[in-house]
Design an enzyme around this catalytic site. Structure first.
Site: not given
Ligand code: A3P
Length: 353
Positions: A89, A166
């Protein structure tokens, strides 16, 4: 050639800025056979892989060139960091933090998030030689990146800087929490492994073409970038009482975004009116983020850098999606891994599923 470019751009741009060039950990190259397998399965990892001991953090081989730069990264007291294991997230939190720091400048937020909120270890996480491949290079509007470009640009960036990483705390500057505010985000590792699988298939810089089960085993064996997961989370957890650290979970963001906005705003010393909060909630909603070209990386699709068949960078946005991916034996395997590697820490987090 690359070595020359690296020396030129990293050393000359950063000389005088780095206070010390020491790095207290041992970086070990993986055994040759293992490394060859990694390079075959992850076609973006051109330099193979290394582990940073004693924790065993897993990186691409080129991390060797940057480890001490990251560890000695020059901090400013106005810097705000978002730190996470990937797919927890990070992007969601970054967008919230950037808007709060910039007093809800929605116009300014139209600039790509990567530019507004740079990724500290981009140079070592995305091997720029991938962008030099002729089939990619000829589609780029600008010359492909060179080693060290990103690090140099962050050093030159005006304050206040918002920075994403990260890397676990141990590989970041030891004074980080004395100088800067840090938000650490964590997610149910079962959802992380699914999201990370798609991420690895999506980006040419990872170049993973295998199936979920193979990836799942790579994750459990901690042969995936920024692993081991529980050591990463554990380092943050140990620091949880530091006043400059806020730990958030993805499930918390999902369950009550409004409360999370208040929590992050208060941590950053920002006030949000009800109207501000309503605007933030709308902007940070999954559907808006998915459509937002400053965030969804859609311009990487025509370049052949991002494969849209994996569901997009902002993909499903769900908690508990892992249920559709794990069979019975995987559930058992994961449970055992949680207990063995989590060492009790796994019980500290309440996931939605
Ligand atoms: P999923 O692949 O399970 O959909 P990061 O930013 O750490 O790479 O995390 C990516 C994850 O956060 C992805 O999960 C993405 O879809 C989700 N994500 C990004 N924006 C979001 C939002 N506004 N609400 C819910 N999930 C979100």
């Amino acid at each position: 050639m690359c070595g020359f470019i690296f020396r030129h751009s990293v050393t000359s741009s950063l000389s005088g800025i780095i206070m010390a060039t020491d790095f207290p950990y041992k970086i070990e190259t993986l055994p040759e056979e293992e490394n060859e397998q990694i390079k075959t399965d992850f076609q973006g990892y051109l330099s193979g892989a290394v582990r940073v001991q004693p924790a065993g953090y897993f990186f691409q081989g080129i991390y060797r060139n940057y480890a001490h730069h990251y560890y000695n990264f020059s901090l400013r007291d106005t810097d705000v960091f978002v730190v996470s294991y990937p797919k927890c997230g990070t992007t969601w939190t970054q967008e919230l933090v950037w808007l709060l720091i910039h007093d809800l400048d929605f116009e300014g937020a139209k600039v790509k998030l990567d530019t507004r909120f740079p990724f500290i270890e981009r140079d070592s996480a995305l091997d720029c030689n991938v962008f030099h491949r002729p089939e990619i290079c000829r589609k780029l509007n600008n010359p492909p990146p060179e080693p060290g470009d990103n690090l140099a640009s962050m050093v030159a960036k005006p304050s206040p800087r918002t920075l994403k990483t990260h890397m676990p705390f141990s590989l970041l500057p030891p004074a980080l929490l004395d100088i800067c505010k840090v938000i650490y985000v964590v997610r149910d590792p079962r959802d992380v492994v699914v999201s990370y699988y798609h991420h690895h298939r999506m980006w040419i810089t990872h170049g993973y073409k295998g199936d979920f089960k193979t990836f799942f085993n790579y994750f459990l064996n901690e042969k995936i970038l920024w692993s081991p997961f529980w050591s990463h989370v554990g380092e943050a957890w140990e620091l949880r009482n530091k006043c400059n650290l806020l730990i958030l979970t993805y499930d918390e963001l999902k369950a009550d975004l409004s409360a999370c906005i208040s929590k992050v705003a208060s941590f950053l010393g920002k006030e949000v009116s009800l109207n501000d909060k309503a605007r933030l909630m709308k902007h940070l909603h999954f559907d808006s983020m998915k459509r937002n070209p400053a965030i969804n990386c859609e311009d990487d699709v025509p370049l052949g850098v991002l494969d849209p068949r994996e569901g997009g960078f902002v993909r499903k946005g769900k908690s508990g999606g892992w249920c559709e991916y794990f069979d019975h034996s995987m559930k058992d395997q994961f449970e055992k891994w949680m207990v063995q590697k989590g060492k009790g820490l796994e019980k500290e987090f309440k996931w939605l599923y």
